[in-house]
Motif scaffolding. Structure first.
Motif, mmCIF file in Angstrom:
data_model
loop_
_atom_site.group_PDB
_atom_site.id
_atom_site.type_symbol
_atom_site.label_atom_id
_atom_site.label_comp_id
_atom_site.label_asym_id
_atom_site.label_seq_id
_atom_site.Cartn_x
_atom_site.Cartn_y
_atom_site.Cartn_z
ATOM 1 N N LEU A 57 0.821 -1.208 0.000
ATOM 2 C CA LEU A 57 0.000 0.000 0.000
ATOM 3 C C LEU A 57 0.856 1.259 0.000
ATOM 4 C CD1 LEU A 57 -2.815 -1.073 2.501
ATOM 5 C CD2 LEU A 57 -2.969 -0.934 0.008
ATOM 6 N N VAL A 58 1.925 1.257 0.778
ATOM 7 C CA VAL A 58 2.829 2.416 0.815
ATOM 8 C C VAL A 58 3.463 2.630 -0.551
ATOM 9 C CG1 VAL A 58 5.020 3.274 1.743
ATOM 10 C CG2 VAL A 58 3.301 2.310 3.286
ATOM 11 N N GLN A 59 3.869 1.552 -1.192
ATOM 12 C CA GLN A 59 4.483 1.658 -2.519
ATOM 13 C C GLN A 59 3.491 2.167 -3.565
ATOM 14 O OE1 GLN A 59 6.075 -2.304 -3.074
ATOM 15 N NE2 GLN A 59 8.038 -1.780 -2.140
ATOM 16 N N SER A 60 2.197 1.977 -3.304
ATOM 17 C CA SER A 60 1.174 2.465 -4.236
ATOM 18 C C SER A 60 0.794 3.919 -3.956
ATOM 19 C CB SER A 60 -0.069 1.573 -4.160
ATOM 20 O OG SER A 60 -0.771 1.772 -2.943
ATOM 21 N N GLY A 61 1.413 4.515 -2.935
ATOM 22 C CA GLY A 61 1.169 5.929 -2.654
ATOM 23 C C GLY A 61 0.283 6.213 -1.459
ATOM 24 N N ILE A 62 -0.150 5.175 -0.749
ATOM 25 C CA ILE A 62 -0.993 5.350 0.440
ATOM 26 C C ILE A 62 -0.082 5.489 1.650
ATOM 27 C CG2 ILE A 62 -2.784 4.293 1.872
ATOM 28 C CD1 ILE A 62 -3.573 2.744 -0.770
ATOM 29 N N LYS A 63 -0.087 6.635 2.285
ATOM 30 C CA LYS A 63 0.894 6.945 3.322
ATOM 31 C C LYS A 63 0.353 6.871 4.746
ATOM 32 C CE LYS A 63 3.937 7.905 0.140
ATOM 33 N NZ LYS A 63 5.039 6.950 -0.137
ATOM 34 N N ARG A 64 -0.940 7.174 4.927
ATOM 35 C CA ARG A 64 -1.464 7.259 6.291
ATOM 36 C C ARG A 64 -1.963 5.885 6.747
ATOM 37 N NH1 ARG A 64 -5.316 12.319 7.052
ATOM 38 N NH2 ARG A 64 -6.362 11.514 5.192
ATOM 39 N N ILE A 65 -1.022 5.032 7.133
ATOM 40 C CA ILE A 65 -1.331 3.652 7.517
ATOM 41 C C ILE A 65 -0.750 3.368 8.893
ATOM 42 C CG2 ILE A 65 -1.185 1.217 6.878
ATOM 43 C CD1 ILE A 65 -0.588 2.039 4.041
ATOM 44 N N ILE A 66 -1.527 2.673 9.702
ATOM 45 C CA ILE A 66 -1.078 2.196 11.007
ATOM 46 C C ILE A 66 -1.282 0.686 11.051
ATOM 47 C CG2 ILE A 66 -1.649 2.149 13.485
ATOM 48 C CD1 ILE A 66 -2.206 5.127 13.312
ATOM 49 N N GLY A 67 -0.316 -0.021 11.613
ATOM 50 C CA GLY A 67 -0.416 -1.470 11.725
ATOM 51 C C GLY A 67 -0.609 -1.906 13.169
ATOM 52 N N VAL A 68 -1.466 -2.909 13.362
ATOM 53 C CA VAL A 68 -1.735 -3.474 14.692
ATOM 54 C C VAL A 68 -1.663 -4.987 14.605
ATOM 55 C CG1 VAL A 68 -3.534 -3.879 16.426
ATOM 56 C CG2 VAL A 68 -3.145 -1.574 15.579
ATOM 57 N N ASP A 69 -1.037 -5.607 15.596
ATOM 58 C CA ASP A 69 -1.017 -7.068 15.662
ATOM 59 C C ASP A 69 -0.816 -7.492 17.115
ATOM 60 O OD1 ASP A 69 -0.743 -9.234 13.213
ATOM 61 O OD2 ASP A 69 0.049 -10.013 15.101
ATOM 62 N N ILE A 70 -1.124 -8.757 17.419
ATOM 63 C CA ILE A 70 -0.919 -9.275 18.777
ATOM 64 C C ILE A 70 0.413 -10.005 18.900
ATOM 65 C CG2 ILE A 70 -3.376 -9.475 19.296
ATOM 66 C CD1 ILE A 70 -3.110 -12.499 18.855
ATOM 67 N N SER A 71 1.161 -10.102 17.807
ATOM 68 C CA SER A 71 2.425 -10.824 17.808
ATOM 69 C C SER A 71 3.615 -9.868 17.802
ATOM 70 C CB SER A 71 2.516 -11.752 16.590
ATOM 71 O OG SER A 71 3.827 -12.228 16.415
ATOM 72 N N LYS A 72 4.396 -9.894 18.853
ATOM 73 C CA LYS A 72 5.605 -9.080 18.911
ATOM 74 C C LYS A 72 6.584 -9.476 17.815
ATOM 75 C CE LYS A 72 5.659 -8.079 23.889
ATOM 76 N NZ LYS A 72 6.418 -8.299 25.157
ATOM 77 N N GLU A 73 6.685 -10.762 17.566
ATOM 78 C CA GLU A 73 7.649 -11.249 16.583
ATOM 79 C C GLU A 73 7.292 -10.797 15.168
ATOM 80 O OE1 GLU A 73 10.513 -12.636 17.469
ATOM 81 O OE2 GLU A 73 9.765 -12.233 19.491
ATOM 82 N N LEU A 74 6.020 -10.894 14.810
ATOM 83 C CA LEU A 74 5.610 -10.461 13.479
ATOM 84 C C LEU A 74 5.729 -8.943 13.332
ATOM 85 C CD1 LEU A 74 2.521 -12.754 12.783
ATOM 86 C CD2 LEU A 74 4.822 -12.945 11.843
ATOM 87 N N LEU A 75 5.482 -8.204 14.412
ATOM 88 C CA LEU A 75 5.627 -6.745 14.353
ATOM 89 C C LEU A 75 7.085 -6.333 14.126
ATOM 90 C CD1 LEU A 75 3.183 -5.425 17.104
ATOM 91 C CD2 LEU A 75 2.939 -5.242 14.629
ATOM 92 N N LYS A 76 8.012 -7.113 14.646
ATOM 93 C CA LYS A 76 9.428 -6.836 14.391
ATOM 94 C C LYS A 76 9.736 -6.901 12.907
ATOM 95 C CE LYS A 76 11.206 -8.542 18.829
ATOM 96 N NZ LYS A 76 12.006 -9.620 19.481
#
Length: 215
Positions: A57-76
Motif C-alpha cells: 500500500l505504501v508503494q502504491s502511494g498510500i501513506k497514512r497507515i497504522i499497523g496493529v497485531d498481537i504478535s511481537k515477533e511479526l511486528l518486528k
C-alpha cells in the motif's frame, strides 16, 4: 507472542507458518486493488502480521497507515520492512484509537483466528469514520477448500512441495479454521446487526473478499 494478548492460545508455530505461507506479491496486489483504497484514506491494517500488505500500500502511494497485531515477533518483521510506519501491539477487541480515526480498516486473514466476533467488530465500527469501510479477506467454505484441507491433514502432504507449508499452517490453526467455516454466516449476521452495509462480497475458490460500510 504476548501471553496477555494471546487470548486463544496461538503459538510461535503459527507465527512462522504465517510468514512462510504468505501469498505471492502478485496475488496480494490483485486482491488489495479490489478494495479501491484512496491515497488520502486513513488506513488501519488490523492484524498486519509481517507488514507485507502495508509495504504494498505504501508503494502504491498510500501513506497514512497504522499497523496493529498481537504478535511481537511479526511486528518486528513489519517494522523492519516499513520503517516509516507506526505499529502497535494490541488486540482487535481493545484498540487504543479515538472514535472515527480511520476511513479503512483492512483485515486480512484475521477473523478466522477469533472465537468470538462481536467485540472486535464493535471496535472496528467505533474507530471507523462514518461511511468508512471494513475491508476483509477470509477463508470461505467451498468444495475446493474442503479438498485442500482434507489433503493438508494427511501425512503425505509434507512430501508435496506446494502443500508442505500450507499443511503446517493449517494444522497449526485447524480448530480456528473449522470454527470459522462453521460460523461464517454468523459473522455476516453480526455485521448486519451492527448496521454495516454490504458493498461487496467476492468469492474465489478458497476465500471471500468483502467490503462493508459503516452507516
Amino acid at each position: 507472542m504476548s501471553s496477555k494478548l494471546n487470548v486463544w492460545g496461538q503459538t510461535k508455530h503459527w507465527e512462522e507458518a504465517c510468514v512462510n505461507t504468505r501469498r505471492s506479491l502478485a496475488q496480494r496486489k490483485r486482491r488489495l486493488k479490489l478494495f479501491h483504497i484512496k491515497k488520502t484514506d486513513r488506513v488501519l491494517d488490523l492484524g498486519c502480521g509481517d507488514g507485507l500488505n502495508i509495504r504494498i500500500l505504501v508503494q502504491s502511494g498510500i501513506k497514512r497507515i497504522i499497523g496493529v497485531d498481537i504478535s511481537k515477533e511479526l511486528l518486528k518483521v513489519a517494522k523492519k520492512i516499513n520503517p516509516m510506519t507506526k505499529f502497535y501491539l494490541a488486540s482487535s477487541e481493545a484498540l487504543s484509537f479515538k472514535d472515527s480515526s480511520f476511513d479503512i480498516v483492512l483485515v486480512d486473514s484475521v477473523f478466522h483466528h477469533l472465537m468470538q466476533f462481536t467485540k472486535s467488530l464493535k471496535e472496528i465500527k467505533r474507530v471507523l469514520a462514518p461511511r468508512g469501510k471494513l475491508c476483509f479477506i477470509e477463508p470461505h467454505k467451498s468444495f475446493m477448500r474442503e479438498i485442500y484441507d482434507f489433503v493438508s491433514e494427511l501425512s503425505v502432504a509434507k512430501y508435496i512441495p506446494f502443500l508442505r507449508e500450507r499443511s503446517i499452517s493449517y494444522l497449526g490453526e485447524k480448530k480456528f479454521m473449522k470454527h470459522w467455516l462453521k460460523n461464517e454466516e454468523k459473522f455476516y449476521k453480526i455485521l448486519d446487526e451492527l448496521e454495516f452495509k454490504e458493498i461487496q462480497k467476492k468469492m474465489d475458490i478458497l476465500s471471500i473478499i468483502g467490503i462493508y460500510e459503516k452507516p
